[in-house]
Design a protein around this motif. Sequence first.
Motif, PDB file in Angstrom:
ATOM      1  N   LYS A 130      65.477 -67.587  46.254  1.00 48.60           N
ATOM      2  CA  LYS A 130      65.175 -66.834  47.476  1.00 48.60           C
ATOM      3  C   LYS A 130      66.324 -65.858  47.739  1.00 48.60           C
ATOM      4  N   ALA A 132      66.867 -63.395  49.605  1.00 50.72           N
ATOM      5  CA  ALA A 132      67.164 -62.995  50.990  1.00 50.72           C
ATOM      6  C   ALA A 132      68.235 -63.861  51.632  1.00 50.72           C
ATOM      7  N   GLU A 148      59.829 -64.715  48.475  1.00 51.53           N
ATOM      8  CA  GLU A 148      60.239 -64.091  49.735  1.00 51.53           C
ATOM      9  C   GLU A 148      60.864 -65.137  50.652  1.00 51.53           C
ATOM     10  N   ASP A 149      61.374 -64.643  51.766  1.00 47.32           N
ATOM     11  CA  ASP A 149      62.070 -65.521  52.705  1.00 47.32           C
ATOM     12  C   ASP A 149      61.071 -66.292  53.572  1.00 47.32           C
ATOM     13  N   LYS A 150      60.416 -67.281  52.934  1.00 44.39           N
ATOM     14  CA  LYS A 150      59.465 -68.137  53.636  1.00 44.39           C
ATOM     15  C   LYS A 150      59.884 -69.582  53.455  1.00 44.39           C
TER      16      LYS A 150
END
Length: 176
Positions: A130, A132, A148-150
Amino acid sequence: MELYTPEVLISEEEIALRINALGKAITNDFEDEELVVICVLKGAFMFCSDLIKKINRPIKLEFISLSSYGDNTLSSGSVRLEMDITGNIEGKNVLIIEDIVDSGLTIKTLMEIMSVRRPKTVRLASLLYKPAKLKHSVKIDYLGFEIEDKFVIGYGLDYAGRYRELPYIGVLNAGH
Ligand code: PRP
C-alpha cells in the motif's frame, strides 16, 4: 452476531494466478538452493501456506511474530519481537513472507533483526503493498498486488481479529 459479506477487491482466482507466477519466479531464482522461509504471523499464514506449495525447492519453514506498539497516528513507532524463529539462519537463503507492507515499519524492523544473524541472502515476498502509507523504504522482491489506500481484510488479514479465513481480499465499507 451480524453477518456481513465484504466487497471483493482481489478474488480467490486472481490470488491463485499471482501466487503461481510468484512461485515460479522464486523457484527460478534459487536454482538448487535450500530456502529458509519465515512466515510473519498472523497475517501471512494463508499466503505463506499457498505460496510455498508453488516453490519447487527444498524449504525449511519458520514462524515469527511481531507486534506494533505506540500511537498508530504517529509516524514513529516501535515493533516488538513476540515470538522468534527457532532455527539458525547464518549462511542461509532467507525468504520472508508477509501479507502486507503498509508503513513498512514491521518489515524494516524484521530486516534489521535478521541481518545481524548473518544470512547469505534475505528476500521479501509480500502479497500486498500500500504505497500511500509507506514511511520506511522497503524492497519487495516478490509482490502480489499494489493496492489503494483501503482497509483490506481476508486471506489472512483481519479487522479486530476477524475475517482472516476469507479466501479472497475484501474491503470493509463504512459502518462495518
Ligand atoms: C500487519 C501485517 C504486517 C504489518 C504491516 O500486522 O500483517 O505485518 O501489519 O504494517 P506496517 O508495514 O505498517 O508495519 P499486524 O500488526 O496487524 O498483526 P497480524 O499480522 O497478527 O494481524
